[in-house]
Design a protein around this motif. Structure first.
Motif, PDB file in Angstrom:
ATOM      1  N   GLU A  99       0.923  -1.186  -0.026  1.00 43.42           N
ATOM      2  CA  GLU A  99       0.023  -0.174   0.148  1.00 43.42           C
ATOM      3  C   GLU A  99       0.612   1.334   0.045  1.00 43.42           C
ATOM      4  OE1 GLU A  99      -3.240  -0.076  -0.072  1.00 43.42           O
ATOM      5  OE2 GLU A  99      -3.252  -2.353  -0.250  1.00 43.42           O
ATOM      6  N   LYS A 100       0.706   2.110  -0.875  1.00 40.57           N
ATOM      7  CA  LYS A 100       1.489   3.072  -0.909  1.00 40.57           C
ATOM      8  C   LYS A 100       1.443   4.084   0.324  1.00 40.57           C
ATOM      9  CE  LYS A 100       2.397   5.741  -4.685  1.00 40.57           C
ATOM     10  NZ  LYS A 100       2.127   6.625  -5.822  1.00 40.57           N
ATOM     11  N   GLY A 101       0.109   4.139   1.111  1.00 39.95           N
ATOM     12  CA  GLY A 101      -0.020   4.796   2.292  1.00 39.95           C
ATOM     13  C   GLY A 101       0.450   4.044   3.326  1.00 39.95           C
ATOM     14  N   ALA A 102       1.334   3.118   3.218  1.00 38.94           N
ATOM     15  CA  ALA A 102       1.752   2.332   4.431  1.00 38.94           C
ATOM     16  C   ALA A 102       2.506   3.288   5.519  1.00 38.94           C
ATOM     17  CB  ALA A 102       2.855   1.193   4.124  1.00 38.94           C
ATOM     18  N   LEU A 103       3.236   4.321   5.172  1.00 41.08           N
ATOM     19  CA  LEU A 103       3.992   5.170   5.933  1.00 41.08           C
ATOM     20  C   LEU A 103       3.065   5.973   6.745  1.00 41.08           C
ATOM     21  CD1 LEU A 103       7.139   6.284   3.738  1.00 41.08           C
ATOM     22  CD2 LEU A 103       6.793   4.424   5.623  1.00 41.08           C
ATOM     23  N   ARG A 104       1.690   6.046   6.292  1.00 44.32           N
ATOM     24  CA  ARG A 104       0.830   7.039   7.190  1.00 44.32           C
ATOM     25  C   ARG A 104       0.670   6.610   8.520  1.00 44.32           C
ATOM     26  NH1 ARG A 104      -3.326   6.926   2.370  1.00 44.32           N
ATOM     27  NH2 ARG A 104      -2.388   8.093   1.049  1.00 44.32           N
ATOM     28  N   THR A 105       0.971   5.546   9.016  1.00 41.10           N
ATOM     29  CA  THR A 105       0.941   4.937  10.225  1.00 41.10           C
ATOM     30  C   THR A 105       2.130   5.817  11.048  1.00 41.10           C
ATOM     31  OG1 THR A 105       0.170   2.868   9.659  1.00 41.10           O
ATOM     32  CG2 THR A 105       1.212   2.868  11.882  1.00 41.10           C
ATOM     33  N   TYR A 106       3.268   5.992  10.371  1.00 46.77           N
ATOM     34  CA  TYR A 106       4.583   6.540  11.007  1.00 46.77           C
ATOM     35  C   TYR A 106       4.708   8.091  10.718  1.00 46.77           C
ATOM     36  CZ  TYR A 106       5.113   1.641  10.772  1.00 46.77           C
ATOM     37  OH  TYR A 106       4.938   0.319  10.906  1.00 46.77           O
ATOM     38  N   TYR A 107       4.200   8.688   9.657  1.00 42.24           N
ATOM     39  CA  TYR A 107       4.416   9.993   9.251  1.00 42.24           C
ATOM     40  C   TYR A 107       3.155  10.754   9.023  1.00 42.24           C
ATOM     41  CZ  TYR A 107       9.415   8.850   8.726  1.00 42.24           C
ATOM     42  OH  TYR A 107      10.824   8.243   8.907  1.00 42.24           O
TER      43      TYR A 107
END
Length: 142
Positions: free
Chosen positions: A103-111
């Protein structure tokens, strides 16, 4: 395309640009992560993405081109996932265990978007502001 063919095309900068997707970035990270230490994998993904972008004349924009924070963060997620559940013989096997990384949005959990989408975060690594990234084996002398 096999993992070996994919990695060879990526490293030779002959992978067609339309195939250089988010999934392809994760695939490259996985293939490099399973070959060495955290430091080696990070150095390899950095240099190879930058070489590929230069060879394909990828323009630099806030949302295009090389991004240091995104590169390090995704490599950390991939490397840690492979340590946790691997080794995986193929990228397909890795994906079965870690579909969330596709998922392209996987970093939304972190950033937050505000932290990640800056020229400063593009140039230099910024630690996450929402949740810590998983730990990987980083030698103490670095």
């Amino acid at each position: 395309m096999t993992d070996e063919e994919f990695l060879a095309a990526f490293e030779a900068c002959t992978l067609p640009p339309e195939l250089w997707t988010h999934t392809a970035h994760v695939r490259a990270a996985f293939l490099l992560a399973r070959e060495g230490t955290w430091v080696e994998a990070l150095q390899a993904i950095r240099s190879r993405i930058q070489a590929y972008n230069a060879a394909t004349n990828t323009p630099e924009a806030i949302d295009r081109g090389y991004h240091e924070t995104i590169t390090q963060a995704f490599m950390r997620l991939v490397y840690a996932a492979n340590l946790r559940t691997g080794p995986h013989a193929t990228f397909e096997a890795f994906c079965l265990q870690h579909p969330e990384l596709l998922e392209k949005g996987a970093l939304r959990t972190y950033y937050s978007r505000e932290r990640l989408m800056t020229w400063e975060a593009k140039r230099d690594f910024f630690a996450p502001d929402l949740c810590p990234l998983p730990l990987v084996d980083i030698p103490r002398d670095l």
